[in-house]
Design an enzyme around this catalytic site. Sequence first.
Site, PDB file in Angstrom:
ATOM      1  N   GLY A  44      -1.071  -0.191   0.494  1.00  0.00           N
ATOM      2  CA  GLY A  44      -1.926   0.430  -0.524  1.00  0.00           C
ATOM      3  C   GLY A  44      -2.497  -0.604  -1.478  1.00  0.00           C
ATOM      4  N   GLY A  58      -7.326   1.710   5.426  1.00  0.00           N
ATOM      5  CA  GLY A  58      -6.603   1.105   6.538  1.00  0.00           C
ATOM      6  C   GLY A  58      -7.522   0.819   7.721  1.00  0.00           C
ATOM      7  N   ASP A  59      -8.514   1.684   7.930  1.00  0.00           N
ATOM      8  CA  ASP A  59      -9.443   1.489   9.045  1.00  0.00           C
ATOM      9  C   ASP A  59     -10.347   0.281   8.785  1.00  0.00           C
ATOM     10  OD1 ASP A  59      -8.314   3.802  10.139  1.00  0.00           O
ATOM     11  OD2 ASP A  59      -9.733   5.073   9.053  1.00  0.00           O
TER      12      ASP A  59
HETATM   13  N1  ATP Z   1      -6.726   1.126  -4.757  1.00  0.00           N
HETATM   14  C1  ATP Z   1      -6.898   0.037  -4.021  1.00  0.00           C
HETATM   15  N2  ATP Z   1      -7.486  -1.066  -4.540  1.00  0.00           N
HETATM   16  C2  ATP Z   1      -7.678  -2.173  -3.801  1.00  0.00           C
HETATM   17  N3  ATP Z   1      -7.327  -2.273  -2.512  1.00  0.00           N
HETATM   18  C3  ATP Z   1      -6.746  -1.217  -1.933  1.00  0.00           C
HETATM   19  C4  ATP Z   1      -6.492  -0.012  -2.642  1.00  0.00           C
HETATM   20  N4  ATP Z   1      -5.914   0.885  -1.785  1.00  0.00           N
HETATM   21  C5  ATP Z   1      -5.815   0.248  -0.604  1.00  0.00           C
HETATM   22  N5  ATP Z   1      -6.309  -1.010  -0.678  1.00  0.00           N
HETATM   23  C6  ATP Z   1      -6.402  -1.988   0.404  1.00  0.00           C
HETATM   24  O1  ATP Z   1      -6.532  -1.282   1.629  1.00  0.00           O
HETATM   25  C7  ATP Z   1      -5.508  -1.658   2.525  1.00  0.00           C
HETATM   26  C8  ATP Z   1      -5.157  -0.475   3.405  1.00  0.00           C
HETATM   27  O2  ATP Z   1      -4.720   0.602   2.589  1.00  0.00           O
HETATM   28  P1  ATP Z   1      -3.468   1.514   2.972  1.00  0.00           P
HETATM   29  O3  ATP Z   1      -2.242   0.691   2.973  1.00  0.00           O
HETATM   30  O4  ATP Z   1      -3.525   2.686   2.071  1.00  0.00           O
HETATM   31  O5  ATP Z   1      -3.857   1.901   4.467  1.00  0.00           O
HETATM   32  P2  ATP Z   1      -3.503   3.203   5.315  1.00  0.00           P
HETATM   33  O6  ATP Z   1      -2.315   3.899   4.716  1.00  0.00           O
HETATM   34  O7  ATP Z   1      -3.418   2.782   6.722  1.00  0.00           O
HETATM   35  O8  ATP Z   1      -4.807   4.078   5.100  1.00  0.00           O
HETATM   36  P3  ATP Z   1      -5.607   5.023   6.135  1.00  0.00           P
HETATM   37  O9  ATP Z   1      -4.818   5.142   7.381  1.00  0.00           O
HETATM   38  O10 ATP Z   1      -5.806   6.293   5.396  1.00  0.00           O
HETATM   39  O11 ATP Z   1      -6.932   4.340   6.357  1.00  0.00           O
HETATM   40  C9  ATP Z   1      -4.382  -2.136   1.640  1.00  0.00           C
HETATM   41  O12 ATP Z   1      -3.547  -3.028   2.346  1.00  0.00           O
HETATM   42  C10 ATP Z   1      -5.136  -2.810   0.503  1.00  0.00           C
HETATM   43  O13 ATP Z   1      -5.465  -4.142   0.856  1.00  0.00           O
HETATM   44 MG    MG Z   2      -3.649   3.930   8.411  1.00  0.00          MG
END
Ligand code: ATP
Ligand code: MG
Length: 334
Positions: A233, A262-263
């Site tokens: 996140g 994440g994508d």
């Molecule tokens: N609020 C934020 N501000 C800046 N960067 C963020 C923020 N939220 C996420 N990121 C960036 O995005 C990356 C991926 O986010 P996250 O870990 O939420 O992925 P995810 O849970 O796989 O999301 P999804 O599967 O919904 O696309 C994080 O590692 C971070 O670098």
């Molecule tokens: Mg994801």
Amino acid sequence: VIVTVTLNPALDLTYSVDELIRHATHRVRTVTERPGGKGLNVGRVLCAAGEPVLATGLLGGAIGARVAEAVGTAGVSGDFVRIGGETRRTVSVLDSGDATGFWEPGPLVTVGEWTRFVERYDTLLGRATVVVLSGSLPPGLPVDAYATLIQLARDRRVPTVLDTSGEPLRHGISAGPDIVKPNAAELSTLSKDTAATGTDEGIDAERSVGPEEIAAALRALAIGCRTVVVSDGRRGLLALSETEGWQAVPPDVIEGNPIGAGDACVAALARGLRDGTAWPAILADAVALSAAAVAVPVAGGFDREIYERLRSRVVVTSLGNRSAQGVQDVQLDR
Ligand SMILES: Nc1ncnc2c1ncn2[C@@H]1O[C@H](COP(=O)(O)OP(=O)(O)OP(=O)(O)O)[C@@H](O)[C@H]1O
Ligand SMILES: [Mg+2]
């Protein structure tokens, strides 16, 4: 081209309502429709970043036809295998800036349809520079479907990036993808027995990376995955390879919609893998691109200005040479 595989794509519908109330009838203010499914989001981000990309997967029925059309409208080339079942919808209800999701399971895919897909995929591998395998599996597919696709890519020396959860993730890792990109919640399910339920429901989506996740990442490496990139996140990314580790932190926390961040992260990892970019630079790019994706309201896009502004300011720190370290020695800088 970078080939993105979406085995369970969706027509993503977003309803906005004034206030979501359980057991009530709502007047929907606006309806928007776009292609959904993680692989299609990755494809749209890559396309928006000017990278050559080809989206493949399974599509069926009238909804599938709409998804194919919407993928084309987004400028992404598609080469999908048609199935008899109807492609699913995902419905997001937006109220006061927050989303409530309803995810249909997807159509039942027959053995014959899966075989046809594997054949088409094998042909596409001839043109692929990298393969991205993202998202859930529809009913009917073997739980090791991603493992099969990773193995075929390896036979043709095409590198792979895997982003899924639960049992498909566990099986996929054992086939040795070049990069696996779980978030903390997905990683934590690897250490639990998800085989019993076959789902990752009820896991804590808000959890962050701690010793349990690091232990799971190290196990994934031991099983055969080349690099584990854990997204955490707003805290950024943690990457562990067989020999090294890095932490990459966004310089600014971005307000917006983190769904699809994440994508965007996977999109950046895929192009870095294709180019043979050094890991610290790949991670800086992935952190900047995924933060820029948070800034736009829908998954599958990113804010170019924010991306350019953040890219040079992402802090990447080495966690040192891992070869001599135990799990407890991986220290996160918080
Ligand atoms: N609020 C934020 N501000 C800046 N960067 C963020 C923020 N939220 C996420 N990121 C960036 O995005 C990356 C991926 O986010 P996250 O870990 O939420 O992925 P995810 O849970 O796989 O999301 P999804 O599967 O919904 O696309 C994080 O590692 C971070 O670098
Ligand atoms: Mg994801």
